[in-house]
Design a protein around this motif. Sequence first.
Motif, PDB file in Angstrom:
ATOM      1  N   GLU A 186       1.339   3.231   4.237  1.00  0.00           N
ATOM      2  CA  GLU A 186       1.361   2.966   5.667  1.00  0.00           C
ATOM      3  C   GLU A 186       2.570   2.093   6.044  1.00  0.00           C
ATOM      4  O   GLU A 186       3.291   2.390   6.991  1.00  0.00           O
ATOM      5  N   ILE A 187       2.798   1.042   5.259  1.00  0.00           N
ATOM      6  CA  ILE A 187       3.933   0.160   5.576  1.00  0.00           C
ATOM      7  C   ILE A 187       5.262   0.904   5.386  1.00  0.00           C
ATOM      8  O   ILE A 187       6.179   0.783   6.195  1.00  0.00           O
ATOM      9  N   ARG A 188       5.332   1.714   4.337  1.00  0.00           N
ATOM     10  CA  ARG A 188       6.565   2.477   4.128  1.00  0.00           C
ATOM     11  C   ARG A 188       6.824   3.438   5.280  1.00  0.00           C
ATOM     12  O   ARG A 188       7.955   3.622   5.717  1.00  0.00           O
ATOM     13  N   ARG A 189       5.746   4.085   5.750  1.00  0.00           N
ATOM     14  CA  ARG A 189       5.885   5.055   6.836  1.00  0.00           C
ATOM     15  C   ARG A 189       6.500   4.355   8.054  1.00  0.00           C
ATOM     16  O   ARG A 189       7.406   4.872   8.697  1.00  0.00           O
ATOM     17  N   GLN A 190       6.014   3.152   8.347  1.00  0.00           N
ATOM     18  CA  GLN A 190       6.520   2.452   9.524  1.00  0.00           C
ATOM     19  C   GLN A 190       7.962   1.987   9.342  1.00  0.00           C
ATOM     20  O   GLN A 190       8.746   2.007  10.281  1.00  0.00           O
ATOM     21  N   LEU A 191       8.289   1.569   8.118  1.00  0.00           N
ATOM     22  CA  LEU A 191       9.678   1.173   7.860  1.00  0.00           C
ATOM     23  C   LEU A 191      10.610   2.359   8.051  1.00  0.00           C
ATOM     24  O   LEU A 191      11.720   2.230   8.562  1.00  0.00           O
ATOM     25  N   HIS A 192      10.135   3.536   7.628  1.00  0.00           N
ATOM     26  CA  HIS A 192      10.939   4.752   7.765  1.00  0.00           C
ATOM     27  C   HIS A 192      11.274   5.037   9.218  1.00  0.00           C
ATOM     28  O   HIS A 192      12.253   5.712   9.506  1.00  0.00           O
ATOM     29  N   GLN A 193      10.452   4.528  10.131  1.00  0.00           N
ATOM     30  CA  GLN A 193      10.692   4.829  11.544  1.00  0.00           C
ATOM     31  C   GLN A 193      11.682   3.876  12.199  1.00  0.00           C
ATOM     32  O   GLN A 193      12.068   4.076  13.347  1.00  0.00           O
ATOM     33  N   SER A 194      12.124   2.841  11.485  1.00  0.00           N
ATOM     34  CA  SER A 194      13.135   1.955  12.057  1.00  0.00           C
ATOM     35  C   SER A 194      14.472   2.695  12.098  1.00  0.00           C
ATOM     36  O   SER A 194      14.617   3.773  11.540  1.00  0.00           O
ATOM     37  N   SER A 195      15.434   2.075  12.753  1.00  0.00           N
ATOM     38  CA  SER A 195      16.729   2.750  12.887  1.00  0.00           C
ATOM     39  C   SER A 195      17.613   2.538  11.657  1.00  0.00           C
ATOM     40  O   SER A 195      18.739   3.009  11.610  1.00  0.00           O
ATOM     41  N   ALA A 196      17.127   1.804  10.657  1.00  0.00           N
ATOM     42  CA  ALA A 196      17.950   1.472   9.486  1.00  0.00           C
ATOM     43  C   ALA A 196      18.055   2.642   8.508  1.00  0.00           C
ATOM     44  O   ALA A 196      17.236   3.554   8.523  1.00  0.00           O
ATOM     45  N   LEU A 197      19.088   2.575   7.678  1.00  0.00           N
ATOM     46  CA  LEU A 197      19.164   3.495   6.539  1.00  0.00           C
ATOM     47  C   LEU A 197      18.149   3.011   5.508  1.00  0.00           C
ATOM     48  O   LEU A 197      18.236   1.889   5.024  1.00  0.00           O
ATOM     49  N   MET A 198      17.190   3.863   5.174  1.00  0.00           N
ATOM     50  CA  MET A 198      16.068   3.420   4.350  1.00  0.00           C
ATOM     51  C   MET A 198      16.229   3.938   2.928  1.00  0.00           C
ATOM     52  O   MET A 198      16.240   5.145   2.692  1.00  0.00           O
ATOM     53  N   LEU A 199      16.370   3.021   1.977  1.00  0.00           N
ATOM     54  CA  LEU A 199      16.433   3.400   0.565  1.00  0.00           C
ATOM     55  C   LEU A 199      15.149   2.915  -0.092  1.00  0.00           C
ATOM     56  O   LEU A 199      14.943   1.717  -0.263  1.00  0.00           O
ATOM     57  N   ASP A 200      14.330   3.854  -0.443  1.00  0.00           N
ATOM     58  CA  ASP A 200      13.003   3.527  -0.950  1.00  0.00           C
ATOM     59  C   ASP A 200      13.018   3.659  -2.468  1.00  0.00           C
ATOM     60  O   ASP A 200      13.112   4.737  -3.018  1.00  0.00           O
ATOM     61  N   VAL A 201      12.932   2.521  -3.140  1.00  0.00           N
ATOM     62  CA  VAL A 201      13.134   2.477  -4.578  1.00  0.00           C
ATOM     63  C   VAL A 201      12.018   3.201  -5.326  1.00  0.00           C
ATOM     64  O   VAL A 201      12.212   3.725  -6.413  1.00  0.00           O
ATOM     65  N   PHE A 202      10.845   3.203  -4.745  1.00  0.00           N
ATOM     66  CA  PHE A 202       9.724   3.787  -5.461  1.00  0.00           C
ATOM     67  C   PHE A 202       9.581   5.281  -5.247  1.00  0.00           C
ATOM     68  O   PHE A 202       9.252   6.016  -6.170  1.00  0.00           O
ATOM     69  N   GLU A 203       9.861   5.725  -4.029  1.00  0.00           N
ATOM     70  CA  GLU A 203       9.406   7.080  -3.687  1.00  0.00           C
ATOM     71  C   GLU A 203       9.998   8.154  -4.604  1.00  0.00           C
ATOM     72  O   GLU A 203       9.321   9.111  -4.936  1.00  0.00           O
ATOM     73  N   ASN A 204      11.252   7.944  -5.031  1.00  0.00           N
ATOM     74  CA  ASN A 204      11.872   8.988  -5.851  1.00  0.00           C
ATOM     75  C   ASN A 204      11.383   8.995  -7.301  1.00  0.00           C
ATOM     76  O   ASN A 204      11.674   9.909  -8.040  1.00  0.00           O
ATOM     77  N   TYR A 205      10.700   7.942  -7.698  1.00  0.00           N
ATOM     78  CA  TYR A 205      10.357   7.821  -9.111  1.00  0.00           C
ATOM     79  C   TYR A 205       8.872   7.926  -9.388  1.00  0.00           C
ATOM     80  O   TYR A 205       8.464   8.316 -10.483  1.00  0.00           O
ATOM     81  N   LEU A 206       8.066   7.553  -8.418  1.00  0.00           N
ATOM     82  CA  LEU A 206       6.629   7.596  -8.679  1.00  0.00           C
ATOM     83  C   LEU A 206       6.138   9.025  -8.873  1.00  0.00           C
ATOM     84  O   LEU A 206       5.289   9.282  -9.726  1.00  0.00           O
ATOM     85  N   THR A 207       6.691   9.964  -8.123  1.00  0.00           N
ATOM     86  CA  THR A 207       6.222  11.341  -8.247  1.00  0.00           C
ATOM     87  C   THR A 207       6.505  11.939  -9.632  1.00  0.00           C
ATOM     88  O   THR A 207       5.588  12.451 -10.275  1.00  0.00           O
ATOM     89  N   PRO A 208       7.745  11.878 -10.113  1.00  0.00           N
ATOM     90  CA  PRO A 208       7.953  12.415 -11.475  1.00  0.00           C
ATOM     91  C   PRO A 208       7.112  11.713 -12.541  1.00  0.00           C
ATOM     92  O   PRO A 208       6.629  12.344 -13.480  1.00  0.00           O
ATOM     93  N   LEU A 209       6.910  10.383 -12.390  1.00  0.00           N
ATOM     94  CA  LEU A 209       6.077   9.681 -13.369  1.00  0.00           C
ATOM     95  C   LEU A 209       4.620  10.140 -13.266  1.00  0.00           C
ATOM     96  O   LEU A 209       3.951  10.348 -14.277  1.00  0.00           O
ATOM     97  N   ALA A 210       4.139  10.312 -12.033  1.00  0.00           N
ATOM     98  CA  ALA A 210       2.766  10.781 -11.841  1.00  0.00           C
ATOM     99  C   ALA A 210       2.588  12.158 -12.472  1.00  0.00           C
ATOM    100  O   ALA A 210       1.562  12.444 -13.111  1.00  0.00           O
ATOM    101  N   ASN A 211       3.594  13.006 -12.333  1.00  0.00           N
ATOM    102  CA  ASN A 211       3.522  14.325 -12.969  1.00  0.00           C
ATOM    103  C   ASN A 211       3.469  14.209 -14.485  1.00  0.00           C
ATOM    104  O   ASN A 211       2.694  14.882 -15.151  1.00  0.00           O
ATOM    105  N   LEU A 212       4.319  13.340 -15.018  1.00  0.00           N
ATOM    106  CA  LEU A 212       4.370  13.165 -16.467  1.00  0.00           C
ATOM    107  C   LEU A 212       3.033  12.663 -17.006  1.00  0.00           C
ATOM    108  O   LEU A 212       2.524  13.153 -18.011  1.00  0.00           O
ATOM    109  N   PHE A 213       2.461  11.654 -16.334  1.00  0.00           N
ATOM    110  CA  PHE A 213       1.219  11.059 -16.811  1.00  0.00           C
ATOM    111  C   PHE A 213      -0.008  11.868 -16.396  1.00  0.00           C
ATOM    112  O   PHE A 213      -1.115  11.619 -16.872  1.00  0.00           O
ATOM    113  N   GLY A 214       0.182  12.774 -15.455  1.00  0.00           N
ATOM    114  CA  GLY A 214      -0.952  13.560 -14.978  1.00  0.00           C
ATOM    115  C   GLY A 214      -1.966  12.747 -14.205  1.00  0.00           C
ATOM    116  O   GLY A 214      -3.168  12.969 -14.302  1.00  0.00           O
TER     117      GLY A 214
END
Lengths: 275, 275
Positions: free
Chosen positions: A77-105
Amino acid sequence: MAKDKRTAFFISDGTGLTVEAIGHSLLAQFRDQQVEQVTIPYVDSAEKLQLVLKRIEQAAVESGLQPIIITSIVSNEIRRQLHQSSALMLDVFENYLTPLANLFGRDPAQSVNVSHGIADDRRYSERIEAVHFAMDNDDGRRVREFDRADLILVGVSRSGKTPTCLYLALQFGLRAANYPITEEDMDSTTLPKILRPYRHKLFGLTIDPERLMSIRQERRANSRYASLEQCEFEVRQVEQMLRRAQIPCLNATQLSVEELATRLMSQAGIERRIG
Amino acid sequence: MAKDKRTAFFISDGTGLTVEAIGHSLLAQFRDQQVEQVTIPYVDSAEKLQLVLKRIEQAAVESGLQPIIITSIVSNEIRRQLHQSSALMLDVFENYLTPLANLFGRDPAQSVNVSHGIADDRRYSERIEAVHFAMDNDDGRRVREFDRADLILVGVSRSGKTPTCLYLALQFGLRAANYPITEEDMDSTTLPKILRPYRHKLFGLTIDPERLMSIRQERRANSRYASLEQCEFEVRQVEQMLRRAQIPCLNATQLSVEELATRLMSQAGIERRIG
């Protein structure tokens, strides 16, 4: 927020230390850019988030430049709201949690960032023990505890031994003592007698005489201790001493405390106790 | 490398501290997974890379599980080769450098990771000065320097004051003194006289008596000092004292040194000197 200066916000639900380190690394690749860096830790509620969002928009308006957000917030929820700001948003977790979740199942825990949490009692005790060891064994104060040391740093006064020992204790739980080579030890270029039983634990720090002089000048301006002549003499004697005794050695002149600590562990093959 | 245990490699051309912190954060979201975590710093040459690649393949073969690489290597050539290993590769830089390069309108420097470099002399001096200040002003040793302190931590013996002060010095360049509230100060629940002129700089650490007991037991087992009764008495007195004097306060029981340091700065509104 300065006018015409872009702001980068490092936003975390925890200490902010990790995301700040990533931010520094990334921005270091664009050194010619003037960027105001602001860390905002413990953003873990809707109220705090609103204050942060206001600050971001204010920075955008005042500077006329798009702000940057680097974040490791776990709450969707907090990430979603940050994404709506006018800033360039670099989300350190979003790109990595998905591949790890796939790996660990399995899905990630969605628990607040705990990378700098207390973890467990053993880790806490090792760390506190190491910090007190470093304090008690600073400046050759208690040679009788050298038996318990993981390593012993040697070098001239103000070569960086004390902060390096403390960092080794806090970050890696290592028991690091240090022993200053003083003028009395410099009559010869053989290792002081007191250090000889611990040869295999010794690690030398050396430093360029000019840099040493400037550090010592801040402490005791215009003293003999801080003169270039004295610094040159001490560094030369200690370097000879370390070379003769074949003690591994690092030159601290261009290195930060973090670099000294990690390089010497890597060079001497010393394993961390915690981490 | 243990059998049936997956290995995560944190690989850096610098200290490895940043990428290790990211790795810890990410893996903390999958706590039920057994993952061996290995940090490999200073991978900055083709020779070192070859050794690392061998180690990765060895971990894959021995465990029968795909290893994980989390890396912040800047060199395109080294990253390309890491990408060819059999591990799951999470590249911390690649997803962020491109959007930043677009924002700034220029290419990243491609220089080795310098986030923990010495940066500048001023930063170095502030830090060293702060470390020595913390050492000299540990345990109420030198009250006369309290004027120069950015903050003064108070609390019972072994509540975590010393490591927190040292961390504040190393990480943020803050001059943090600490003063232990001892039994003599506990006859009344008013602030010790010596601390009164510095009321606005004081910050309290408290701790659950059971936790305090267990920490003190490691230091002096079966002493009165480490008895539950004594711990309960001291904590109660100091908490009353802090409340009466309206000193801001944190409970250290569940917090790491990093959390204590960053939370108290945030709560007391203390700005870092370096960083």
